[in-house]
Motif scaffolding. Structure first.
Motif, short mmCIF file in Angstrom:
data_model
loop_
_atom_site.label_atom_id
_atom_site.label_comp_id
_atom_site.label_asym_id
_atom_site.label_seq_id
_atom_site.Cartn_x
_atom_site.Cartn_y
_atom_site.Cartn_z
N MET A 1 112.95 -20.16 90.05
CA MET A 1 112.58 -20.55 91.43
C MET A 1 113.77 -20.38 92.36
O MET A 1 114.81 -19.93 91.97
N GLY A 2 113.60 -20.77 93.61
CA GLY A 2 114.62 -20.51 94.62
C GLY A 2 114.09 -19.45 95.55
O GLY A 2 112.95 -18.99 95.43
N ILE A 3 114.92 -19.07 96.51
CA ILE A 3 114.49 -18.03 97.46
C ILE A 3 114.52 -16.68 96.75
O ILE A 3 115.53 -16.29 96.19
N GLU A 4 113.38 -16.00 96.78
CA GLU A 4 113.26 -14.71 96.09
C GLU A 4 112.75 -13.65 97.07
O GLU A 4 112.08 -13.97 98.06
N LYS A 5 113.03 -12.40 96.71
CA LYS A 5 112.43 -11.27 97.43
C LYS A 5 111.48 -10.57 96.46
O LYS A 5 111.80 -10.38 95.30
N THR A 6 110.30 -10.19 96.98
CA THR A 6 109.35 -9.44 96.16
C THR A 6 108.89 -8.20 96.92
O THR A 6 108.98 -8.13 98.15
N TYR A 7 108.42 -7.20 96.15
CA TYR A 7 107.91 -5.99 96.78
C TYR A 7 106.38 -6.07 96.87
O TYR A 7 105.69 -6.23 95.87
N ILE A 8 105.91 -5.96 98.10
CA ILE A 8 104.46 -6.01 98.36
C ILE A 8 104.05 -4.68 98.99
O ILE A 8 104.77 -4.13 99.83
N MET A 9 102.89 -4.18 98.57
CA MET A 9 102.42 -2.92 99.15
C MET A 9 100.95 -3.08 99.49
O MET A 9 100.14 -3.43 98.62
N LEU A 10 100.62 -2.83 100.76
CA LEU A 10 99.21 -2.83 101.18
C LEU A 10 98.69 -1.42 100.91
O LEU A 10 99.21 -0.44 101.43
N LYS A 11 97.69 -1.34 100.06
CA LYS A 11 97.22 -0.05 99.54
C LYS A 11 96.34 0.67 100.58
O LYS A 11 95.92 0.07 101.59
N PRO A 12 96.04 1.98 100.33
CA PRO A 12 95.29 2.75 101.34
C PRO A 12 93.96 2.13 101.77
O PRO A 12 93.56 2.25 102.93
N ASP A 13 93.27 1.42 100.85
CA ASP A 13 91.98 0.80 101.25
C ASP A 13 92.21 -0.31 102.26
O ASP A 13 91.43 -0.49 103.21
N CYS A 14 93.30 -1.05 102.11
CA CYS A 14 93.63 -2.14 103.03
C CYS A 14 93.92 -1.58 104.43
O CYS A 14 93.44 -2.10 105.44
N VAL A 15 94.66 -0.46 104.46
CA VAL A 15 94.99 0.18 105.74
C VAL A 15 93.71 0.72 106.39
O VAL A 15 93.41 0.45 107.56
N ARG A 17 90.57 -0.04 105.92
CA ARG A 17 89.57 -1.05 106.29
C ARG A 17 90.04 -1.95 107.43
O ARG A 17 89.31 -2.86 107.84
N GLY A 18 91.25 -1.72 107.91
CA GLY A 18 91.75 -2.53 109.03
C GLY A 18 92.04 -3.96 108.63
O GLY A 18 91.87 -4.89 109.43
N LEU A 19 92.49 -4.14 107.36
CA LEU A 19 92.74 -5.50 106.87
C LEU A 19 94.23 -5.85 106.82
O LEU A 19 94.59 -6.91 106.31
N MET A 20 95.08 -4.96 107.33
CA MET A 20 96.52 -5.25 107.27
C MET A 20 96.86 -6.56 107.99
O MET A 20 97.62 -7.38 107.48
N GLY A 21 96.30 -6.74 109.17
CA GLY A 21 96.60 -7.95 109.96
C GLY A 21 96.19 -9.21 109.22
O GLY A 21 96.94 -10.19 109.17
N GLU A 22 95.00 -9.18 108.64
CA GLU A 22 94.48 -10.32 107.87
C GLU A 22 95.42 -10.67 106.72
O GLU A 22 95.77 -11.83 106.51
N VAL A 23 95.83 -9.64 105.98
CA VAL A 23 96.67 -9.88 104.80
C VAL A 23 98.07 -10.35 105.22
O VAL A 23 98.61 -11.30 104.66
N ILE A 24 98.63 -9.70 106.23
CA ILE A 24 99.97 -10.12 106.71
C ILE A 24 99.91 -11.56 107.21
O ILE A 24 100.81 -12.36 106.97
#
Ligand code: IDP
Length: 134
Positions: A1-15, A17-24
């Protein structure tokens, strides 16, 4: 635990379908910070690296064709326990098993097109951040 960085990728279907805003918005409402982000078009070479653990699966060509079908949004997400925490708000891989209230549970209707990638360990988060952000 503690402050961590992770890699997140919004996949082509998310882009698409216009769901980037919702997910962010869900990521930010949880209290995580997006400390870097970029739109990218992935090629087969980087996907062979990123999904090396799935290279011998029969559905691997499907993953490549889906992930190269349009741009993705790569992000570095930071926060307390961010690696595991993001996996929880994403929901499990199989769309039909993803719990309502998670991103995949609420929006995915396919296992391959499941909107979002998130690193599954701190070690992989470091490798993936290096892979996509240098
Ligand atoms: P994860 O994305 O939840 O970490 P992984 O097992 O690493 O899950 O799989 C990577 C990606 O490969 C999944 O997000 C999904 O897009 C795709 N995938 C995994 N299993 C299947 C399957 O059985 N059929 C089609 N695509 C799959």
């Amino acid at each position: 635990m503690g402050i961590e960085k992770t890699y997140i990728m919004l996949k082509p279907d998310c882009v698409k379908r216009g769901l980037m805003g919702e997910v962010i918005s869900r990521i930010e409402r949880k209290g995580y910070k997006i400390v870097d982000a970029k739109m990218m078009n992935l090629d087969e070479a980087i996907l062979k690296e990123h999904y090396a653990h799935l290279a011998d699966k029969p559905f691997f060509p499907e993953i490549v064709s889906f992930m190269t079908s349009g741009p993705v949004l790569g992000m570095i997400v930071e926060g307390e326990n961010a690696v595991q925490g993001m996996r929880i708000i994403m929901g499990v891989t199989k769309f039909e098993e993803a719990t309502a209230g998670t991103i995949r549970g609420d929006f995915a209707h396919s296992t391959s097109e499941n909107l979002i990638h998130g690193s599954d360990s701190l070690e992989n988060a470091e490798i993936e951040i290096k892979r996509f952000f240098g």
